[in-house]
Design a protein around this motif. Structure first.
Motif, PDB file in Angstrom:
ATOM      1  N   TYR A  15     -23.998 -53.069 -65.635  1.00 36.53           N
ATOM      2  CA  TYR A  15     -23.332 -52.204 -64.385  1.00 36.53           C
ATOM      3  C   TYR A  15     -22.724 -52.497 -63.636  1.00 36.53           C
ATOM      4  O   TYR A  15     -21.813 -51.759 -63.127  1.00 36.53           O
ATOM      5  CB  TYR A  15     -25.246 -52.303 -63.887  1.00 36.53           C
ATOM      6  N   HIS A  16     -23.156 -53.443 -63.051  1.00 34.52           N
ATOM      7  CA  HIS A  16     -21.968 -54.231 -62.139  1.00 34.52           C
ATOM      8  C   HIS A  16     -20.626 -53.847 -62.698  1.00 34.52           C
ATOM      9  O   HIS A  16     -19.517 -53.424 -61.736  1.00 34.52           O
ATOM     10  CB  HIS A  16     -22.417 -55.588 -61.311  1.00 34.52           C
ATOM     11  N   ASP A  17     -20.447 -54.597 -63.640  1.00 27.76           N
ATOM     12  CA  ASP A  17     -18.399 -54.413 -64.277  1.00 27.76           C
ATOM     13  C   ASP A  17     -18.249 -53.520 -64.253  1.00 27.76           C
ATOM     14  O   ASP A  17     -17.046 -53.044 -64.341  1.00 27.76           O
ATOM     15  CB  ASP A  17     -18.729 -55.570 -65.584  1.00 27.76           C
ATOM     16  N   HIS A  18     -19.191 -52.645 -64.713  1.00 30.70           N
ATOM     17  CA  HIS A  18     -18.765 -51.511 -65.664  1.00 30.70           C
ATOM     18  C   HIS A  18     -17.936 -50.349 -63.595  1.00 30.70           C
ATOM     19  O   HIS A  18     -17.038 -49.393 -63.628  1.00 30.70           O
ATOM     20  CB  HIS A  18     -18.886 -50.257 -65.601  1.00 30.70           C
ATOM     21  N   CYS A  19     -18.820 -50.796 -63.140  1.00 28.83           N
ATOM     22  CA  CYS A  19     -18.555 -50.175 -61.314  1.00 28.83           C
ATOM     23  C   CYS A  19     -17.151 -50.803 -60.847  1.00 28.83           C
ATOM     24  O   CYS A  19     -16.511 -49.990 -59.791  1.00 28.83           O
ATOM     25  CB  CYS A  19     -19.964 -50.347 -60.556  1.00 28.83           C
ATOM     26  N   TYR A  20     -17.498 -52.008 -61.203  1.00 31.25           N
ATOM     27  CA  TYR A  20     -16.279 -52.843 -60.597  1.00 31.25           C
ATOM     28  C   TYR A  20     -14.715 -52.247 -60.576  1.00 31.25           C
ATOM     29  O   TYR A  20     -13.589 -52.360 -60.307  1.00 31.25           O
ATOM     30  CB  TYR A  20     -16.209 -54.210 -60.428  1.00 31.25           C
ATOM     31  N   ASP A  21     -14.880 -51.914 -62.164  1.00 32.62           N
ATOM     32  CA  ASP A  21     -13.862 -51.755 -63.178  1.00 32.62           C
ATOM     33  C   ASP A  21     -13.208 -50.423 -62.794  1.00 32.62           C
ATOM     34  O   ASP A  21     -12.436 -49.673 -63.161  1.00 32.62           O
ATOM     35  CB  ASP A  21     -13.486 -51.866 -64.516  1.00 32.62           C
ATOM     36  N   ASN A  22     -14.411 -49.379 -62.517  1.00 35.86           N
ATOM     37  CA  ASN A  22     -14.283 -47.731 -62.544  1.00 35.86           C
ATOM     38  C   ASN A  22     -13.963 -47.095 -60.688  1.00 35.86           C
ATOM     39  O   ASN A  22     -13.341 -46.129 -60.776  1.00 35.86           O
ATOM     40  CB  ASN A  22     -14.845 -47.114 -63.688  1.00 35.86           C
ATOM     41  N   TYR A  23     -14.581 -47.673 -60.191  1.00 35.32           N
ATOM     42  CA  TYR A  23     -14.500 -47.685 -58.575  1.00 35.32           C
ATOM     43  C   TYR A  23     -13.739 -48.415 -57.573  1.00 35.32           C
ATOM     44  O   TYR A  23     -13.979 -49.776 -57.719  1.00 35.32           O
ATOM     45  CB  TYR A  23     -15.596 -47.579 -57.676  1.00 35.32           C
ATOM     46  N   ARG A  24     -12.836 -47.557 -56.979  1.00 37.74           N
ATOM     47  CA  ARG A  24     -12.145 -49.009 -56.199  1.00 37.74           C
ATOM     48  C   ARG A  24     -13.358 -49.993 -54.749  1.00 37.74           C
ATOM     49  O   ARG A  24     -14.185 -48.165 -54.235  1.00 37.74           O
ATOM     50  CB  ARG A  24     -10.593 -48.688 -55.454  1.00 37.74           C
ATOM     51  N   PHE A  53     -14.191 -48.977 -51.088  1.00 36.16           N
ATOM     52  CA  PHE A  53     -14.163 -47.805 -50.340  1.00 36.16           C
ATOM     53  C   PHE A  53     -12.868 -46.728 -50.451  1.00 36.16           C
ATOM     54  O   PHE A  53     -12.894 -45.581 -49.792  1.00 36.16           O
ATOM     55  CB  PHE A  53     -12.742 -48.929 -49.195  1.00 36.16           C
ATOM     56  N   GLU A  54     -13.692 -46.572 -52.043  1.00 39.26           N
ATOM     57  CA  GLU A  54     -13.146 -45.295 -52.297  1.00 39.26           C
ATOM     58  C   GLU A  54     -14.541 -44.478 -52.375  1.00 39.26           C
ATOM     59  O   GLU A  54     -15.315 -44.652 -52.912  1.00 39.26           O
ATOM     60  CB  GLU A  54     -12.814 -45.435 -53.775  1.00 39.26           C
ATOM     61  N   LYS A  55     -14.041 -43.051 -52.244  1.00 39.30           N
ATOM     62  CA  LYS A  55     -15.838 -42.386 -52.539  1.00 39.30           C
ATOM     63  C   LYS A  55     -15.751 -42.179 -53.813  1.00 39.30           C
ATOM     64  O   LYS A  55     -15.051 -42.293 -54.584  1.00 39.30           O
ATOM     65  CB  LYS A  55     -14.909 -41.002 -51.256  1.00 39.30           C
ATOM     66  N   GLY A  56     -17.628 -41.881 -53.757  1.00 37.53           N
ATOM     67  CA  GLY A  56     -17.614 -41.804 -55.032  1.00 37.53           C
ATOM     68  C   GLY A  56     -18.832 -42.358 -55.789  1.00 37.53           C
ATOM     69  O   GLY A  56     -19.179 -42.561 -56.636  1.00 37.53           O
ATOM     70  N   SER A  57     -19.049 -43.447 -54.642  1.00 35.40           N
ATOM     71  CA  SER A  57     -19.896 -45.311 -55.355  1.00 35.40           C
ATOM     72  C   SER A  57     -20.364 -45.455 -54.111  1.00 35.40           C
ATOM     73  O   SER A  57     -19.663 -45.644 -52.949  1.00 35.40           O
ATOM     74  CB  SER A  57     -19.214 -45.863 -55.980  1.00 35.40           C
ATOM     75  N   TRP A  58     -21.430 -46.275 -53.515  1.00 33.89           N
ATOM     76  CA  TRP A  58     -21.633 -46.865 -53.353  1.00 33.89           C
ATOM     77  C   TRP A  58     -20.649 -47.753 -52.786  1.00 33.89           C
ATOM     78  O   TRP A  58     -21.317 -48.756 -51.617  1.00 33.89           O
ATOM     79  CB  TRP A  58     -23.158 -47.208 -53.950  1.00 33.89           C
ATOM     80  N   LEU A  59     -19.698 -48.182 -52.869  1.00 37.13           N
ATOM     81  CA  LEU A  59     -18.980 -49.314 -52.404  1.00 37.13           C
ATOM     82  C   LEU A  59     -17.703 -48.005 -51.577  1.00 37.13           C
ATOM     83  O   LEU A  59     -16.752 -49.045 -50.893  1.00 37.13           O
ATOM     84  CB  LEU A  59     -17.611 -49.295 -53.403  1.00 37.13           C
TER      85      LEU A  59
END
Length: 241
Positions: free
Chosen positions: A14-23, A25-31
């Motif tokens: 789950y986290h690898d996918h998130c880190y690969d697909n969302y930058r 401070f980019e809108k669209g995720s909990w990052l």
């Protein structure tokens, strides 16, 4: 494969996918932005410098990068602990991008085995990470280490999930929640309160949360009660939140 190994395999996926697909401070995720309570905790020690900060389960720097930016001109350091190679690698990249590489120190480690030095840190942050230790007994040990590792007048800021549920959206079927430590909200709060006896509770709240994830290529609704628990050691000046 035992339950803990399976959970961690799924969480890594789950986290690898998130880190690969969302930058970061980019809108669209909990990052997208840091946790408000974390940044408020740093602000509570305004005027104190240098600050040494420990971020347990730092990920790619959602909180540690803004913390480093905040203390950059005041000295100190932010020690970032995470188990995932993908998190550490991205955190190093982002720390250079945001010009805080000289403030950030990364350590690849499992929180289960990580040793916190006594009275080493002014602030210890643990956001959605302590529920991933391998047992309730280890959770208690880590919490105790956090208290011992905090300097006098220091702060601990904990965000932790409780009463986690996973429900398959298409069938409404409940699955075993893939979380290592999954306690009732009351029990988790009791555990936190007992560990921090003698500390000033600055902020304590419970917020229901639900969001969609994917398990075995199927959409799943994850629900939990998120506990925010901010405590200040040996201070009577804790009414700013």
């Amino acid at each position: 494969m035992d339950r803990i190994k399976f959970i961690r395999k799924e969480e890594k996926k789950y986290h690898d996918h998130c880190y690969d697909n969302y930058r970061l401070f980019e809108k669209g995720s909990w990052l997208y932005k840091p946790v408000k309570s974390v940044m408020e905790s740093i602000a509570l020690l305004e005027g104190k410098a240098p600050l040494n900060v420990l971020d347990l389960g730092a990920g790619v720097g959602r909180n540690s990068i803004p913390i480093a930016e905040e203390i950059k001109d005041k000295g100190g350091r932010v020690v970032c602990v995470d188990l995932l190679d993908s998190a550490i690698e991205k955190l190093i990249e982002y720390s250079k991008e945001f010009d805080v590489a000289d403030i950030i120190e990364t350590e690849k480690a499992d929180i289960d085995q990580y040793s916190i030095k006594e009275e080493e840190y002014d602030v210890i942050v643990a956001v959605s990470s302590l529920e991933h230790v391998s047992s309730e007994n280890i959770l208690e040990r880590v919490l105790n280490q956090m208290t011992q590792g905090t300097k006098k007048g220091g702060i601990n800021c904990i965000i932790i999930n409780s009463e986690i549920e996973e429900i398959e959206i298409e069938t409404n079927k409940r699955h075993d929640a893939l979380m290592e430590v999954n306690l009732t909200t009351d029990r988790m709060i009791d555990k936190l309160t007992n560990n921090y006896k003698g500390w000033k509770v600055v902020k304590q709240l419970v917020r229901p949360l639900e969001y969609q994830i994917v398990r075995d290529e199927k959409p799943v609704l994850l629900k939990s009660n998120v506990i925010t628990f901010v405590v200040h050691q040996n201070s009577n000046e804790c009414s700013r939140f």
